[in-house]
Scaffold this motif. Structure first.
Motif: not given
Length: 265
Positions: A17, A22, A49
């Protein structure tokens, strides 16, 4: 049941991510994906996150609807074992340069795999992604991949994986060509007496504005003709540019595509 409902029910696994992961996750959550259905595997999760409500580095669902691989190619070997136990899932990779064959070797000949090539404007929701599936990936799988990848921009489908090298040379590497064009235009403005800050501002806005006009669907050649008066300033500039740019761009894209072929062996 919609595709989003199925993913909310069965879960989605996101391996990696970083910037691209993201950007996609933000688009999915904004589109109604339940954070509790998202299982993220990332060794260094960002504060953003952690605040999304997704499941971080926990047990993975056995049969997630979608498993998206967004790690860097050089870390692929260490990262993929985390996915080895998954069954009846669609694997979608946005990792540059890693072939479908490599994922079939990792997950088995029956795995359903879609390879995708996004570009960096995906980070602001303005990317374009090319996708292609293996023999096991049917139309429904490509539709699912397209639905989720469209969270960061437009999606096009390829006929064959070998076209990925040309996509890499054109749209994958293309943003860097445009950034360099902005640099060159600003430098040319400075050479004509403009202050550096003003020249850069004019160059940036000109490229961005022209890009928006081009996205409206009009023929680029017609757009060019519309702003080119006979014997005017634009025609004088184009007389120089059009003599050299087509061949230069062809060689540029070919060099990037050739390098893509060399890197995949």
């Amino acid at each position: 049941m919609t595709r989003m409902d199925d993913v909310n029910r069965r879960g989605l696994v996101l391996l990696g991510c970083g910037k691209m992961g993201s950007a996609m996750l933000a688009g999915w959550l904004a589109g109604g994906l339940d954070p509790a259905a998202v299982h993220v595997v990332d060794p260094a999760p960002s504060d953003w996150l952690r605040g999304t409500g997704v499941v971080l580095d926990g047990p993975l669902p056995d049969t997630p609807a979608l498993t998206l691989i967004a790690v860097k190619p050089q870390t692929m070997g260490d990262a993929l074992p985390a996915l080895q136990g998954l069954r009846n899932t669609l694997f979608v990779s946005v990792a540059a340069g890693t072939t479908i064959a490599a994922f079939e070797a990792a997950f088995g000949p029956d795995a359903r795999i879609v390879r995708a090539m996004p570009n960096t404007p995906a980070a602001v929701g303005a990317g374009i992604t090319a996708i292609v599936g293996n023999a096991n990936a049917g139309d429904a799988d490509l539709d699912l991949a397209q639905t989720f990848l469209s969270a960061v921009g437009d999606v096009v489908r390829l006929d064959d994986e070998t076209q990925m090298d040309a996509v890499t040379g054109l749209s994958g590497s293309g943003p860097a060509y445009v950034f360099h064009l902005i640099e060159a235009m600003a430098a040319a403005g400075i050479a004509q007496g403009l202050a550096p800050d003003l020249a850069l501002r004019l160059a940036r806005a000109t490229v961005a504005g022209a890009g928006k006009l081009a996205l409206d669907g009009a023929d680029p050649a017609q757009l060019r003709r519309d702003v080119t008066s006979p014997n005017g300033t634009t025609q004088a500039g184009l007389a120089v540019l059009m003599d050299e740019l087509p061949d230069l761009m062809e060689r540029t894209v070919a060099a990037a595509a050739d390098r893509s072929r060399a890197l995949r062996g």
